[in-house]
Design an enzyme around this catalytic site. Structure first.
Site, PDB file in Angstrom:
ATOM      1  N   CYS A  17       0.863  -1.178   0.000  1.00  0.00           N
ATOM      2  CA  CYS A  17       0.000   0.000   0.000  1.00  0.00           C
ATOM      3  C   CYS A  17       0.901   1.231   0.000  1.00  0.00           C
ATOM      4  O   CYS A  17       2.074   1.136  -0.359  1.00  0.00           O
ATOM      5  CB  CYS A  17      -0.989  -0.010   1.177  1.00  0.00           C
ATOM      6  SG  CYS A  17      -0.274   0.199   2.821  1.00  0.00           S
ATOM      7  N   ASN A  20       2.391   1.466   4.334  1.00  0.00           N
ATOM      8  CA  ASN A  20       2.651   0.184   4.999  1.00  0.00           C
ATOM      9  C   ASN A  20       2.329   0.218   6.489  1.00  0.00           C
ATOM     10  O   ASN A  20       3.003  -0.405   7.295  1.00  0.00           O
ATOM     11  CB  ASN A  20       4.095  -0.272   4.750  1.00  0.00           C
ATOM     12  CG  ASN A  20       4.359  -1.727   5.122  1.00  0.00           C
ATOM     13  OD1 ASN A  20       5.444  -2.061   5.591  1.00  0.00           O
ATOM     14  ND2 ASN A  20       3.409  -2.593   4.918  1.00  0.00           N
ATOM     15  N   CYS A  22      -1.430   0.517   7.303  1.00  0.00           N
ATOM     16  CA  CYS A  22      -2.861   0.213   7.401  1.00  0.00           C
ATOM     17  C   CYS A  22      -3.234  -1.016   6.577  1.00  0.00           C
ATOM     18  O   CYS A  22      -3.387  -2.109   7.109  1.00  0.00           O
ATOM     19  CB  CYS A  22      -3.716   1.405   6.944  1.00  0.00           C
ATOM     20  SG  CYS A  22      -3.571   2.879   7.972  1.00  0.00           S
ATOM     21  N   ARG A  23      -3.363  -0.825   5.267  1.00  0.00           N
ATOM     22  CA  ARG A  23      -3.910  -1.868   4.409  1.00  0.00           C
ATOM     23  C   ARG A  23      -2.958  -3.039   4.202  1.00  0.00           C
ATOM     24  O   ARG A  23      -3.363  -4.202   4.340  1.00  0.00           O
ATOM     25  CB  ARG A  23      -4.311  -1.274   3.059  1.00  0.00           C
ATOM     26  CG  ARG A  23      -5.423  -0.245   3.183  1.00  0.00           C
ATOM     27  CD  ARG A  23      -5.641   0.509   1.906  1.00  0.00           C
ATOM     28  NE  ARG A  23      -4.508   1.387   1.621  1.00  0.00           N
ATOM     29  CZ  ARG A  23      -4.329   2.061   0.512  1.00  0.00           C
ATOM     30  NH1 ARG A  23      -5.208   1.948  -0.479  1.00  0.00           N
ATOM     31  NH2 ARG A  23      -3.289   2.850   0.346  1.00  0.00           N
ATOM     32  N   SER A  24      -1.717  -2.788   3.830  1.00  0.00           N
ATOM     33  CA  SER A  24      -0.823  -3.920   3.540  1.00  0.00           C
ATOM     34  C   SER A  24      -0.448  -4.718   4.783  1.00  0.00           C
ATOM     35  O   SER A  24      -0.363  -5.947   4.696  1.00  0.00           O
ATOM     36  CB  SER A  24       0.406  -3.480   2.731  1.00  0.00           C
ATOM     37  OG  SER A  24       1.134  -2.476   3.369  1.00  0.00           O
ATOM     38  N   ASP A 134      -8.111   3.586   1.352  1.00  0.00           N
ATOM     39  CA  ASP A 134      -7.211   3.886   2.462  1.00  0.00           C
ATOM     40  C   ASP A 134      -8.036   4.398   3.638  1.00  0.00           C
ATOM     41  O   ASP A 134      -8.652   5.456   3.547  1.00  0.00           O
ATOM     42  CB  ASP A 134      -6.188   4.934   2.029  1.00  0.00           C
ATOM     43  CG  ASP A 134      -5.065   5.104   3.037  1.00  0.00           C
ATOM     44  OD1 ASP A 134      -5.202   4.647   4.199  1.00  0.00           O
ATOM     45  OD2 ASP A 134      -4.037   5.703   2.666  1.00  0.00           O
TER      46      ASP A 134
END
Length: 164
Positions: A17, A20, A22-24, A134
């Site tokens: 993401c 690095n 939150c999402r990934s 995000d």
């Protein structure tokens, strides 16, 4: 020419993401959890990274960790930035959104990488979009929504990779 330097007996997956945090890391943690539940730890190498360097060394966002923990998933990673070497090391580089996908594809093209680069939601059969939004600037409920998207996508990704 296959430049992948990971263990050929293992499938290596890198989730990416922007920062690095939150999402990934959620995708990494969820995928690790699913792989472990399936008893396939020895078949996969899993990591995450960001295209930006703003959060290098930081732990995942507290809201991401909280929603993951609520679902029995632990996020142990530290933020890092994707490198050219990652494009040689990983079989699959999975982006959370189109902007990061484009950045990864540019890196891969310049490197001549054999890594397969995809959007994570390519594996989401819900049909409600192709990007993982995000949640950084939103509230805790956004993290729950992202968790659900990422979990569905990771389940389907694992099924595809198990069959390969």
């Amino acid at each position: 020419m296959d430049t992948n330097t990971s263990d050929p007996a293992r499938t290596s997956v890198l989730f990416v993401c922007l920062g690095n945090i939150c999402r990934s890391p959620l995708a990494e943690g969820i995928f690790l959890h699913l792989v472990h539940e399936a008893g396939l730890d020895d078949r996969f190498e899993i990591d995450s990274a960001g295209t930006g360097a703003w959060h290098v060394g930081e732990r995942p966002d507290a809201r991401a960790s909280m929603v993951a923990s609520k679902h029995g998933v632990h996020l142990d990673s530290r933020a890092r930035q994707i490198t050219d070497d990652d494009l040689d090391r990983f079989d699959y580089v999975i982006a959370m959104d189109r902007e990061n996908l484009r950045n990864i594809e540019r890196m891969a093209d310049a490197r001549g990488s054999d890594a397969e680069v995809h959007l994570l939601r390519t594996y989401d059969d819900s049909g409600d979009g192709d990007e993982v939004p995000d949640p950084y600037y939103g509230g805790a409920s956004g993290f729950e929504t992202v968790y659900e998207m990422v979990h569905r996508s990771c389940q389907n990704l694992l099924e595809r990779l198990k069959a390969a």
